[in-house]
Design a protein around this motif. Structure first.
Motif, PDB file in Angstrom:
ATOM      1  N   ASP A 194       4.394  51.869  10.028  1.00 17.68           N
ATOM      2  CA  ASP A 194       4.490  51.218   8.722  1.00 17.68           C
ATOM      3  C   ASP A 194       5.399  51.988   7.780  1.00 17.68           C
ATOM      4  O   ASP A 194       6.070  51.399   6.929  1.00 17.68           O
ATOM      5  CB  ASP A 194       3.086  51.079   8.115  1.00 17.68           C
ATOM      6  CG  ASP A 194       3.047  50.076   6.975  1.00 17.68           C
ATOM      7  OD1 ASP A 194       3.836  49.106   7.011  1.00 17.68           O
ATOM      8  OD2 ASP A 194       2.238  50.247   6.063  1.00 17.68           O
ATOM      9  N   ARG A 195       5.438  53.290   7.936  1.00 19.86           N
ATOM     10  CA  ARG A 195       6.308  54.104   7.082  1.00 19.86           C
ATOM     11  C   ARG A 195       7.776  53.768   7.349  1.00 19.86           C
ATOM     12  O   ARG A 195       8.607  53.828   6.440  1.00 19.86           O
ATOM     13  CB  ARG A 195       6.038  55.587   7.355  1.00 19.86           C
ATOM     14  CG  ARG A 195       6.540  56.533   6.280  1.00 19.86           C
ATOM     15  CD  ARG A 195       6.102  57.948   6.593  1.00 19.86           C
ATOM     16  NE  ARG A 195       4.745  58.214   6.135  1.00 19.86           N
ATOM     17  CZ  ARG A 195       3.905  59.048   6.724  1.00 19.86           C
ATOM     18  NH1 ARG A 195       4.255  59.665   7.840  1.00 19.86           N
ATOM     19  NH2 ARG A 195       2.711  59.259   6.222  1.00 19.86           N
ATOM     20  N   ALA A 196       8.080  53.396   8.602  1.00 15.76           N
ATOM     21  CA  ALA A 196       9.473  53.094   8.968  1.00 15.76           C
ATOM     22  C   ALA A 196       9.967  51.804   8.314  1.00 15.76           C
ATOM     23  O   ALA A 196      11.141  51.709   7.938  1.00 15.76           O
ATOM     24  CB  ALA A 196       9.599  52.985  10.484  1.00 15.76           C
ATOM     25  N   ILE A 197       9.065  50.813   8.153  1.00 19.51           N
ATOM     26  CA  ILE A 197       9.531  49.514   7.628  1.00 19.51           C
ATOM     27  C   ILE A 197       8.648  48.959   6.507  1.00 19.51           C
ATOM     28  O   ILE A 197       8.876  47.850   6.034  1.00 19.51           O
ATOM     29  CB  ILE A 197       9.657  48.459   8.757  1.00 19.51           C
ATOM     30  CG1 ILE A 197       8.328  48.230   9.477  1.00 19.51           C
ATOM     31  CG2 ILE A 197      10.750  48.864   9.741  1.00 19.51           C
ATOM     32  CD1 ILE A 197       8.358  47.070  10.471  1.00 19.51           C
ATOM     33  N   GLY A 198       7.646  49.727   6.101  1.00 17.84           N
ATOM     34  CA  GLY A 198       6.748  49.243   5.048  1.00 17.84           C
ATOM     35  C   GLY A 198       6.415  50.347   4.068  1.00 17.84           C
ATOM     36  O   GLY A 198       7.249  51.211   3.793  1.00 17.84           O
ATOM     37  N   ASP A 199       5.174  50.354   3.583  1.00 16.78           N
ATOM     38  CA  ASP A 199       4.807  51.380   2.615  1.00 16.78           C
ATOM     39  C   ASP A 199       3.897  52.455   3.200  1.00 16.78           C
ATOM     40  O   ASP A 199       3.398  53.311   2.473  1.00 16.78           O
ATOM     41  CB  ASP A 199       4.157  50.757   1.368  1.00 16.78           C
ATOM     42  CG  ASP A 199       3.050  49.773   1.710  1.00 16.78           C
ATOM     43  OD1 ASP A 199       2.606  49.801   2.871  1.00 16.78           O
ATOM     44  OD2 ASP A 199       2.651  49.001   0.833  1.00 16.78           O
ATOM     45  N   GLY A 200       3.678  52.419   4.518  1.00 14.36           N
ATOM     46  CA  GLY A 200       3.012  53.523   5.197  1.00 14.36           C
ATOM     47  C   GLY A 200       1.503  53.545   5.116  1.00 14.36           C
ATOM     48  O   GLY A 200       0.884  54.525   5.544  1.00 14.36           O
ATOM     49  N   ASP A 201       0.879  52.484   4.607  1.00 14.17           N
ATOM     50  CA  ASP A 201      -0.574  52.528   4.408  1.00 14.17           C
ATOM     51  C   ASP A 201      -1.371  51.743   5.454  1.00 14.17           C
ATOM     52  O   ASP A 201      -2.600  51.709   5.388  1.00 14.17           O
ATOM     53  CB  ASP A 201      -0.937  52.031   3.003  1.00 14.17           C
ATOM     54  CG  ASP A 201      -0.587  50.559   2.779  1.00 14.17           C
ATOM     55  OD1 ASP A 201       0.050  49.950   3.656  1.00 14.17           O
ATOM     56  OD2 ASP A 201      -0.937  50.033   1.702  1.00 14.17           O
TER      57      ASP A 201
END
Length: 211
Positions: free
Chosen positions: A31-38
């Motif tokens: 998720d950190r790669a393409i989102g907000d990592g949560d």
């Protein structure tokens, strides 16, 4: 062929909680790669609460388990995952009637996807959890039509979801936060599709243990 009852549903949630806690950092990194990592933190925390609530007030049937999961995820999980998975389990609760045979497994998966699509407005090929749920439903239906057991239908669904999640890697995201990255979203596996494959895998594990 053993139909899937409330004990299976509760075991599914316990296995999901353990697996999502184990894979928490992997989902965070995706998720950190393409989102907000949560995503990893939210899913692990949400299913920890699910298990606590099941232990405190055990549901009496499969729809009751799914309804509890839906309410817990909607109230305890932030980001997109809470509303999407919450709606999925609420629709699954409405589709489930007592214990589940193989056809019912396909039906609850289809109902879950309908909830996700209604909430998220996504379709296949947009690099979301829809890309894992869609092949999972097709695989479960094929297994049911071939006369296989509920456990076999769930394993087919889980395997198809895992493949679907992997196939999100070359896609460009066009929905959600990942869509802001445009072409930079290519080359990363979607975290929602990945957590879907883990949930279905845990469901299959629980079904095989119950068989």
């Amino acid at each position: 062929m053993t139909n899937l009852d409330v004990e299976w549903a509760k075991d599914w949630m316990r296995r999901s909680s353990a697996l999502l806690t184990e894979r928490r950092m992997e989902l965070i990194d995706l998720d950190r790669a393409i989102g907000d990592g949560d995503h990893g933190e939210n899913m692990a925390r949400g299913f920890t609460f699910v298990v606590q609530r099941i232990d405190e007030n055990p549901p009496e049937d499969v729809p009751g388990v799914f309804k509890l999961v839906a309410q817990t995820l909607m109230s305890k999980v932030g980001g997109a995952a809470g509303p999407l998975y919450g709606t999925a389990f609420m629709r699954a609760a409405k589709a489930a009637e007592g214990d589940l045979d193989a056809a019912s497994v396909a039906d609850i998966c289809a109902a879950a996807l309908e909830g996700i699509v209604a909430r998220g407005k996504a379709t296949t090929g947009e690099k979301t959890m829809v890309d894992a749920w869609t092949p999972a439903i097709a695989a479960a239906r094929a297994a049911a039509e071939a006369g296989q057991s509920p456990a076999e239908a769930l394993r087919a669904a889980a395997d198809a979801a895992a493949k679907g999640a992997e196939e999100t890697i070359p896609m460009q995201a066009t929905k959600g936060r990942a869509s802001y990255l445009g072409e930079r979203s290519i080359g990363h596996q979607d975290p929602g599709a990945t957590s879907t494959s883990y949930l279905l895998g845990a469901a299959a594990d629980a079904a095989e243990a119950a068989s």
